[in-house]
Design a protein around this motif. Sequence first.
Motif, PDB file in Angstrom:
ATOM      1  N   LEU A   3       0.865  -1.473   0.574  1.00 29.63           N
ATOM      2  CA  LEU A   3       0.266  -0.283  -0.168  1.00 29.63           C
ATOM      3  C   LEU A   3       0.821   1.161   0.312  1.00 29.63           C
ATOM      4  N   LEU A   4       0.300   2.178  -0.767  1.00 24.90           N
ATOM      5  CA  LEU A   4       1.679   3.612  -1.091  1.00 24.90           C
ATOM      6  C   LEU A   4       0.751   4.146  -0.368  1.00 24.90           C
ATOM      7  N   PRO A   5       1.224   5.144   0.623  1.00 23.14           N
ATOM      8  CA  PRO A   5       0.599   6.290   0.979  1.00 23.14           C
ATOM      9  C   PRO A   5       0.057   7.385   0.179  1.00 23.14           C
ATOM     10  N   ILE A   6      -1.449   8.094   0.371  1.00 20.10           N
ATOM     11  CA  ILE A   6      -1.963   8.507  -0.407  1.00 20.10           C
ATOM     12  C   ILE A   6      -1.334  10.630  -0.376  1.00 20.10           C
ATOM     13  N   VAL A   7      -1.288  10.906  -1.558  1.00 21.62           N
ATOM     14  CA  VAL A   7      -0.925  12.295  -1.110  1.00 21.62           C
ATOM     15  C   VAL A   7      -1.723  13.203  -0.573  1.00 21.62           C
ATOM     16  N   LYS A   8      -1.765  14.182  -0.107  1.00 25.01           N
ATOM     17  CA  LYS A   8      -3.379  14.385   0.430  1.00 25.01           C
ATOM     18  C   LYS A   8      -2.940  16.445  -0.322  1.00 25.01           C
ATOM     19  N   TYR A   9      -3.374  17.000  -0.472  1.00 26.84           N
ATOM     20  CA  TYR A   9      -3.835  18.093  -1.109  1.00 26.84           C
ATOM     21  C   TYR A   9      -3.324  19.457   0.043  1.00 26.84           C
ATOM     22  N   PRO A  10      -2.818  20.163   0.416  1.00 29.91           N
ATOM     23  CA  PRO A  10      -2.180  21.359  -1.218  1.00 29.91           C
ATOM     24  C   PRO A  10      -0.479  21.158  -1.540  1.00 29.91           C
ATOM     25  N   GLN A  30       4.995  -2.931 -11.305  1.00 30.79           N
ATOM     26  CA  GLN A  30       5.358  -2.578  -9.816  1.00 30.79           C
ATOM     27  C   GLN A  30       4.677  -2.329  -9.404  1.00 30.79           C
ATOM     28  N   LEU A  31       4.806  -0.559 -10.212  1.00 28.56           N
ATOM     29  CA  LEU A  31       3.623   0.673  -9.095  1.00 28.56           C
ATOM     30  C   LEU A  31       2.118   0.326  -9.488  1.00 28.56           C
ATOM     31  N   LEU A  32       1.696   0.126 -10.686  1.00 31.60           N
ATOM     32  CA  LEU A  32       0.447  -0.536 -11.180  1.00 31.60           C
ATOM     33  C   LEU A  32      -0.468  -1.199 -10.099  1.00 31.60           C
ATOM     34  N   SER A  33       0.126  -2.454  -9.656  1.00 31.44           N
ATOM     35  CA  SER A  33      -0.204  -3.240  -9.485  1.00 31.44           C
ATOM     36  C   SER A  33      -0.466  -2.970  -7.095  1.00 31.44           C
ATOM     37  N   ASP A  34       0.894  -2.060  -6.640  1.00 34.76           N
ATOM     38  CA  ASP A  34       0.747  -1.231  -6.092  1.00 34.76           C
ATOM     39  C   ASP A  34      -0.600  -0.378  -5.585  1.00 34.76           C
ATOM     40  N   MET A  35      -0.257   0.388  -7.162  1.00 39.35           N
ATOM     41  CA  MET A  35      -1.405   1.279  -7.034  1.00 39.35           C
ATOM     42  C   MET A  35      -3.026   0.782  -7.590  1.00 39.35           C
ATOM     43  N   TYR A  36      -3.487  -0.259  -7.395  1.00 38.91           N
ATOM     44  CA  TYR A  36      -4.742  -0.981  -7.399  1.00 38.91           C
ATOM     45  C   TYR A  36      -4.968  -1.422  -6.453  1.00 38.91           C
ATOM     46  N   ASP A  37      -3.639  -2.173  -5.455  1.00 39.29           N
ATOM     47  CA  ASP A  37      -3.983  -2.182  -3.881  1.00 39.29           C
ATOM     48  C   ASP A  37      -4.305  -0.997  -3.573  1.00 39.29           C
ATOM     49  N   MET A  39      -6.140   1.982  -4.086  1.00 38.89           N
ATOM     50  CA  MET A  39      -7.752   2.356  -4.839  1.00 38.89           C
ATOM     51  C   MET A  39      -7.795   1.413  -4.016  1.00 38.89           C
ATOM     52  N   ILE A  40      -8.316  -0.275  -3.764  1.00 40.09           N
ATOM     53  CA  ILE A  40      -8.229  -0.868  -3.452  1.00 40.09           C
ATOM     54  C   ILE A  40      -9.007  -0.712  -1.455  1.00 40.09           C
ATOM     55  N   GLU A  41      -8.011  -0.118  -1.238  1.00 44.58           N
ATOM     56  CA  GLU A  41      -7.665  -0.646   0.096  1.00 44.58           C
ATOM     57  C   GLU A  41      -8.671   0.513   0.643  1.00 44.58           C
ATOM     58  N   ASN A  42      -8.761   1.960  -0.138  1.00 46.70           N
ATOM     59  CA  ASN A  42      -9.237   3.479   0.353  1.00 46.70           C
ATOM     60  C   ASN A  42     -10.379   3.541  -0.111  1.00 46.70           C
ATOM     61  N   ASP A  43     -11.089   2.727  -0.797  1.00 46.26           N
ATOM     62  CA  ASP A  43     -12.103   2.129  -1.371  1.00 46.26           C
ATOM     63  C   ASP A  43     -12.811   3.458  -2.461  1.00 46.26           C
ATOM     64  N   GLY A  44     -11.152   3.289  -3.804  1.00 44.44           N
ATOM     65  CA  GLY A  44     -11.558   4.312  -4.715  1.00 44.44           C
ATOM     66  C   GLY A  44     -11.793   3.651  -5.883  1.00 44.44           C
ATOM     67  N   ILE A  45     -12.507   4.323  -7.003  1.00 40.30           N
ATOM     68  CA  ILE A  45     -12.562   3.845  -8.442  1.00 40.30           C
ATOM     69  C   ILE A  45     -11.924   4.326  -9.165  1.00 40.30           C
ATOM     70  N   ILE A  47      -7.716   6.356  -9.610  1.00 38.68           N
ATOM     71  CA  ILE A  47      -6.467   6.531  -8.335  1.00 38.68           C
ATOM     72  C   ILE A  47      -5.206   6.849  -9.689  1.00 38.68           C
ATOM     73  N   ALA A  48      -4.483   8.347  -9.678  1.00 41.95           N
ATOM     74  CA  ALA A  48      -3.542   8.574 -10.003  1.00 41.95           C
ATOM     75  C   ALA A  48      -2.308   8.633  -9.853  1.00 41.95           C
ATOM     76  N   ALA A  49      -1.008   7.864 -10.616  1.00 43.99           N
ATOM     77  CA  ALA A  49       0.055   8.384  -9.987  1.00 43.99           C
ATOM     78  C   ALA A  49       0.578   9.525  -8.963  1.00 43.99           C
ATOM     79  N   PRO A  50      -0.231  11.176  -8.822  1.00 40.71           N
ATOM     80  CA  PRO A  50       0.563  12.076  -8.444  1.00 40.71           C
ATOM     81  C   PRO A  50       0.435  11.230  -6.999  1.00 40.71           C
ATOM     82  N   GLN A  51      -1.275  10.999  -6.966  1.00 40.25           N
ATOM     83  CA  GLN A  51      -1.773  10.703  -5.477  1.00 40.25           C
ATOM     84  C   GLN A  51      -0.923   9.429  -4.870  1.00 40.25           C
ATOM     85  N   VAL A  52      -0.034   8.654  -5.529  1.00 40.74           N
ATOM     86  CA  VAL A  52       1.253   8.257  -4.828  1.00 40.74           C
ATOM     87  C   VAL A  52       2.206   8.788  -5.024  1.00 40.74           C
ATOM     88  N   ASN A  53       2.226  10.145  -5.044  1.00 43.94           N
ATOM     89  CA  ASN A  53       4.109  10.510  -4.741  1.00 43.94           C
ATOM     90  C   ASN A  53       4.509  10.432  -6.519  1.00 43.94           C
TER      91      ASN A  53
END
Length: 164
Positions: A3-10, A30-37, A39-45, A47-53
């Motif tokens: 699981l990757l940390p979600i980047v928060k605004y700002p 690996q990034l694609l797989s980690d982004m999927y995990d 997104m699912i863990e955070n109840d998202g539909i 996710i974009a790469a900048p959101q995981v830095n």
Amino acid sequence: MALLPIVKYPDDILESPTAKVTEITDEILQLLSDMYDTMIENDGIGIAAPQVNQSLRIALVELDEETGLFEMINPEIIEKEGSSIDVEGCLSFPDVYGTVERAEYIVVRFTDRFGDEYEVEADGYLARAFQHELEHLDGQLFTDKIIDHIDPEALDAYMEEHEE
């Protein structure tokens, strides 16, 4: 599962255009797989790469099992039609919801994890999710487009009232 940390605004990465992916490497896979995990863990539909830095043109969208997972590398919208207004939220903006106007129908072109190129037609909420995630790749935020803010406590009632 990583699981990757979600980047928060700002955080600045959210408002910065991303770099094109020039090669599909093991790190990208690996990034694609980690982004999927993530997104699912955070109840998202979506996710974009900048959101995981990661400042890369990569986005994922999965509304449900029926539509399936779209892993998009270097996606671009090549056609837009119509207009609709609906509610959006974002993993990078906890408890922020609002109505946003978007194209009702789009065609998006992208490369998948295997290097195959696709053109996908989407309408309704799938088109909205694609547009939201692809704007992240250009450093654009849905909060800049909100027409009406919706209080998190009022979200369920709003959704029920506006069901089609």
